[in-house]
Design a protein around this motif. Sequence first.
Motif, PDB file in Angstrom:
ATOM      1  N   ALA A  32       0.828  -1.210   0.000  1.00 53.33           N
ATOM      2  CA  ALA A  32       0.000   0.000   0.000  1.00 53.33           C
ATOM      3  C   ALA A  32       0.860   1.258   0.000  1.00 53.33           C
ATOM      4  N   GLY A  33       2.070   1.175  -0.539  1.00 53.19           N
ATOM      5  CA  GLY A  33       2.972   2.325  -0.557  1.00 53.19           C
ATOM      6  C   GLY A  33       2.909   3.088  -1.860  1.00 53.19           C
ATOM      7  N   PRO A  34       3.957   3.841  -2.181  1.00 49.56           N
ATOM      8  CA  PRO A  34       3.968   4.668  -3.394  1.00 49.56           C
ATOM      9  C   PRO A  34       3.791   3.875  -4.686  1.00 49.56           C
ATOM     10  N   VAL A  35       4.402   2.696  -4.780  1.00 51.10           N
ATOM     11  CA  VAL A  35       4.267   1.902  -6.003  1.00 51.10           C
ATOM     12  C   VAL A  35       2.813   1.484  -6.213  1.00 51.10           C
ATOM     13  N   ALA A  36       2.175   1.029  -5.126  1.00 50.03           N
ATOM     14  CA  ALA A  36       0.771   0.627  -5.229  1.00 50.03           C
ATOM     15  C   ALA A  36      -0.118   1.829  -5.522  1.00 50.03           C
ATOM     16  N   ASP A  37       0.133   2.954  -4.861  1.00 48.65           N
ATOM     17  CA  ASP A  37      -0.662   4.151  -5.118  1.00 48.65           C
ATOM     18  C   ASP A  37      -0.565   4.567  -6.588  1.00 48.65           C
ATOM     19  N   ALA A  38       0.640   4.514  -7.145  1.00 52.78           N
ATOM     20  CA  ALA A  38       0.829   4.896  -8.545  1.00 52.78           C
ATOM     21  C   ALA A  38       0.086   3.935  -9.477  1.00 52.78           C
ATOM     22  N   PHE A  39       0.241   2.638  -9.244  1.00 56.31           N
ATOM     23  CA  PHE A  39      -0.417   1.642 -10.093  1.00 56.31           C
ATOM     24  C   PHE A  39      -1.936   1.766 -10.015  1.00 56.31           C
ATOM     25  N   LEU A  40      -2.473   1.906  -8.786  1.00 57.04           N
ATOM     26  CA  LEU A  40      -3.921   1.948  -8.607  1.00 57.04           C
ATOM     27  C   LEU A  40      -4.522   3.255  -9.121  1.00 57.04           C
ATOM     28  N   ALA A  41      -3.768   4.342  -9.026  1.00 57.87           N
ATOM     29  CA  ALA A  41      -4.261   5.602  -9.608  1.00 57.87           C
ATOM     30  C   ALA A  41      -4.354   5.481 -11.126  1.00 57.87           C
TER      31      ALA A  41
END
Length: 523
Positions: A32-41
């Motif tokens: 749930a960090g920056p990588v996940a935030d970027a992918f999910l956005a």
Amino acid sequence: MIRSFVTVLSGTLSSRLLGFGRDALIAALLGAGPVADAFLAAFQLVNVIRRLLTEGALNAALVPAWLRIYQQDGETQAAAFAGRVLGTVSAGLLATTLALALLMPLAMTALAPGFAGDETLTMAVNDARLMLPYLAFAGPSTVLLALSSARGRFVLAAFAPLLFNVALIAVTIVLLAQHPDPARGALLLAATIGIAGLLQLIMLARRGGRNKIATPVRVSFDAAMRGFFARALPGMVASAGPQLLAVGGAIIASATPSAVSWLYFANRLIELPLGLVGVAMGTVLIPELTRALHAGDAAALSKVQSRGLELTMGLALPATLGLMILNAPIIGLLFEHGAFDAEDAAATAQVLTWLAAALPAQVLTKALQPAFFAREDTQTPLRATLIGCGVAIALAFLLGQMFAASGIAAGLALGAWANAVVLLRRGASSFGFAISGAARRRLPRIALAAALMAVALWAVAGVLKVAAGSHVATAILLAALIGGAIIVYAALLLALGVVDGRQTLRAVRRRSVPNLPAGDLHL
């Protein structure tokens, strides 16, 4: 109608369950960090357009128009109209895909302003560009699925979307086994989305080509097409209300670390019942209402609208209460793996409670919109959706300042209710909703059955605490609780006289026969 509804419901349920498996694996891979935030956005951007097209939204415009031409001018003219829609939609989405690829940094900055000036924005742009080919393939796929629904072929429309989730699950499992860098894993998943869209289109095009349901295929901007799209685009935006709310929430949440991920994964639980109802209503209810309106059959119109409202609320109310009561164990079981830790699970469960409060309003909207779409009125649902989104964004921003991600979710829920209330009032004043007397008697009993089920579920839900720390035990007990709740709810519906077991079985077995040639009825 019930047989068709069950067919679409089964396919959508299968797709949603695969979607849960997909998202659980993605959560384990990306956390749930920056990588996940970027992918999910990035996924949010593609997903809102995908669902705007695929989950009953294009049906709302295409099915009534196709049926009118079919009944008035015959099969050849209907196929020619469908071919022009197919060619024009395909060309338009291809141009949109290319434009978005060039303007993606601006688009992602607008969708996730909290990423600006950070490496997360670069990752989101790269992920989104790899996902974009899916949009070019989703347009023609959606037209072919809508035409299948219009011709009474609900099995293909119900089960074709499974391919999307199957492809993502397979790739994610491989990535988890290889333990790649999360950023690289996100890029590979993004590329898989585009490939999945191509596979789905190939399957549908082969079947559509054999049946010649859209021929000749050509791009056209004549008066008929301009009129169709003038009606279609507002309806498509109106049907995408839940997805627009999710995008609005992500825009506001992007300023808070991990909040985009929490909102996304909580919303995935809401999308199960909402997707079941939304797709089924868009695929089944609109054709049925259109035929009743064209035939001038007031009794059939009342029956279809009443049955649709009963089915949607009968699914939504117990789902809402169940998600509120079992939020923590469900989130923990599905997503608390790998990089997605207990703190992320607890925050996501809190968000889920508030998002669940929006579910009855969202399914009510899905049940009310077809009455407008069948009359080819797309402006009223569009206005209601825009009002709801405006209320949601304003309240989400205000409440988010005070209560972080939970406040954003509460604002989105209030916006969903604003949408439903506006739609209900406009429909009542414009043409009145033809709800039968039997439905007026049954709806309060459905609400009572759901409330009693919730009381029973809440009373025994504490047993899950015994299995804390054990996913296997939690899964078994959670399945037992959900299964028991379904049995209790069904028994209450029978006891309160809402349903008749024998009549329901006969309705499911009965084959719905639309007013089409016999050769067009089955897959």
